[in-house]
Design an enzyme around this catalytic site. Sequence first.
Site, mmCIF file in Angstrom:
data_model
loop_
_atom_site.group_PDB
_atom_site.id
_atom_site.type_symbol
_atom_site.label_atom_id
_atom_site.label_comp_id
_atom_site.label_asym_id
_atom_site.label_seq_id
_atom_site.Cartn_x
_atom_site.Cartn_y
_atom_site.Cartn_z
ATOM 1 N N TYR A 141 0.730 -1.030 0.114
ATOM 2 C CA TYR A 141 -0.137 0.227 -0.440
ATOM 3 C C TYR A 141 1.010 0.777 -0.086
ATOM 4 O O TYR A 141 0.563 2.079 -0.523
ATOM 5 C CB TYR A 141 -0.992 0.282 1.506
ATOM 6 C CG TYR A 141 -2.144 -0.699 1.206
ATOM 7 C CD1 TYR A 141 -2.548 -2.381 0.685
ATOM 8 C CD2 TYR A 141 -3.598 -0.474 0.998
ATOM 9 C CE1 TYR A 141 -2.728 -2.643 0.615
ATOM 10 C CE2 TYR A 141 -4.487 -0.407 1.020
ATOM 11 C CZ TYR A 141 -4.427 -2.406 1.006
ATOM 12 O OH TYR A 141 -5.426 -3.194 0.893
ATOM 13 N N LYS A 191 3.563 -15.312 2.986
ATOM 14 C CA LYS A 191 3.830 -15.724 2.739
ATOM 15 C C LYS A 191 5.749 -16.001 2.680
ATOM 16 O O LYS A 191 6.419 -15.649 1.585
ATOM 17 C CB LYS A 191 3.187 -14.995 0.881
ATOM 18 C CG LYS A 191 3.886 -15.964 -0.280
ATOM 19 C CD LYS A 191 2.544 -17.348 -0.059
ATOM 20 C CE LYS A 191 3.051 -18.260 -1.625
ATOM 21 N NZ LYS A 191 1.549 -19.048 -1.495
ATOM 22 N N ASP A 223 -1.986 -18.935 1.556
ATOM 23 C CA ASP A 223 -2.830 -19.115 0.711
ATOM 24 C C ASP A 223 -3.889 -20.582 1.879
ATOM 25 O O ASP A 223 -4.530 -20.707 1.601
ATOM 26 C CB ASP A 223 -2.431 -19.806 -0.331
ATOM 27 C CG ASP A 223 -1.340 -19.933 -0.326
ATOM 28 O OD1 ASP A 223 -0.731 -20.862 0.859
ATOM 29 O OD2 ASP A 223 -0.801 -21.195 -1.435
ATOM 30 N N ASP A 247 -6.450 -7.024 4.188
ATOM 31 C CA ASP A 247 -7.694 -6.499 3.656
ATOM 32 C C ASP A 247 -7.794 -7.625 2.693
ATOM 33 O O ASP A 247 -9.518 -7.297 3.178
ATOM 34 C CB ASP A 247 -7.020 -5.791 2.146
ATOM 35 C CG ASP A 247 -8.075 -4.888 1.199
ATOM 36 O OD1 ASP A 247 -8.981 -4.644 2.136
ATOM 37 O OD2 ASP A 247 -7.614 -5.462 0.554
ATOM 38 N N ASP A 251 -12.638 -9.553 4.037
ATOM 39 C CA ASP A 251 -13.617 -9.043 3.658
ATOM 40 C C ASP A 251 -13.724 -10.861 3.921
ATOM 41 O O ASP A 251 -14.922 -11.372 3.683
ATOM 42 C CB ASP A 251 -13.130 -8.623 2.589
ATOM 43 C CG ASP A 251 -12.953 -7.930 2.103
ATOM 44 O OD1 ASP A 251 -13.450 -6.552 2.816
ATOM 45 O OD2 ASP A 251 -14.424 -6.831 0.595
HETATM 46 C C1 IPM Z 1 -10.191 -1.113 3.538
HETATM 47 C C2 IPM Z 1 -10.978 -1.409 2.288
HETATM 48 C C3 IPM Z 1 -9.797 0.185 1.436
HETATM 49 C C4 IPM Z 1 -7.967 -1.174 1.919
HETATM 50 C C5 IPM Z 1 -9.463 0.219 1.004
HETATM 51 C C6 IPM Z 1 -11.173 1.630 0.379
HETATM 52 C C7 IPM Z 1 -8.659 2.145 0.149
HETATM 53 O O1 IPM Z 1 -10.763 -2.096 0.793
HETATM 54 O O2 IPM Z 1 -10.459 -0.461 4.341
HETATM 55 O O3 IPM Z 1 -9.912 -3.071 3.738
HETATM 56 O O4 IPM Z 1 -7.786 -1.492 0.497
HETATM 57 O O5 IPM Z 1 -7.666 -0.924 2.852
HETATM 58 MG MG MG Z 2 -10.751 -3.571 2.180
#
Ligand code: IPM
Ligand code: MG
Length: 362
Positions: A141, A191, A223, A247, A251
């Site tokens: 990032y 990794k 993975d 990240d 999710d």
């Molecule tokens: C998160 C989001 C952000 C990230 C984006 C919006 C920059 O996906 O907070 O998980 O990748 O950190």
């Molecule tokens: Mg995210």
Amino acid sequence: MLLNLTILPGDGIGPEVTEQAVLVLQAVADAFGHRLQLQHKNIGGAALAAVNDPLPADTIQACVASSAVLLGAVGSPAFDHNPGHLRPEAGLLRLRRELGAYANLRPAICFPALEDCSPLRVDLVRGTDIMIVRELLGGLYFGEPRSIQGAPRSRVATNTMTYDEPAIERITRIAFDLAVKRRNRVLSVDKANVLECSRLWREVVIRCAKDYPGVQLSHMYVDSAAMSLVQRPKDFDVILTENMFGDILSDQAGGVVGSLGLLASASIGGPVGLYEPVHGSAPDIAGKGIANPLGAILSAALLLRHSFRLAREAVYIESAVGAVLNQGSRTSDLVPAGQHSVSTSEMGRRVAEAVRISTSEK
Ligand code: IPM
Ligand code: MG
């Protein structure tokens, strides 16, 4: 106590969900005699539209002058073709850096009432309680150099993953300190079979772990961790990982517990904490009043806990969310298509009401 907050509604569903989180905060503040002092500022696409800067100077000033920041979401297809520094996301990344928020805590909990919302079998997901500790200021990032260069058709894109030992050490300590208050287990995800960053990561984590003899440390490649997360989510306690892996896995954890709309996060480590739901701006449902505000509301609970040490108040919010879910309230992300759901504002109203009822009995 004075709760001096900067509110950054941002883009898409951000304004809708933060509005509900503020209503719930107000209910808790009223019950405990705290005073909310709010300042609303622009970030992301909203700020780009207003002043062509995804993180205007007055937004930064307000954030650093307040005790905590509550953010909705950033991201808007309107700016998809902008150069990197003029994208909504750039505002959020700069804000994280300005605030020194290197530790991103993302709890993923399966609420008993929502066991059947998970795509996984109930017996697999029941009891899931994971704390993802994502390093937030390093890795791909922020690594330099980064660029897209060259002539059309033969361009080259570059991103850089870098981690230094102090950055690994400080996030490791956050993870272990949390594990001590939980089930005493840390899984470090890397990794290391491929990446130098991960080899250094693993070495430093092993070294820091010596200071926490009561905590059991294990390691997994990312993975394999992704697979285990869907096969046996209950087995995870604290997951410690770098920025990009965190990240992705967070999710995935949202999907496992039923909806990304439920997940809250705290970005801490600097002088001012930043709190935001894990979900994005969801432009497809923005303005329809159907977004799930619980991620934002639970982020407000994390704000009280981490920035103000108001753990009792935080628990009242978390319990109110549990109670409202137990009563059957569901936003549209939590019901099969066509079934009855409540609106964003109705969900927020019910949680605030549950807070008022439970605190009046305290
Ligand atoms: C998160 C989001 C952000 C990230 C984006 C919006 C920059 O996906 O907070 O998980 O990748 O950190
Ligand atoms: Mg995210």
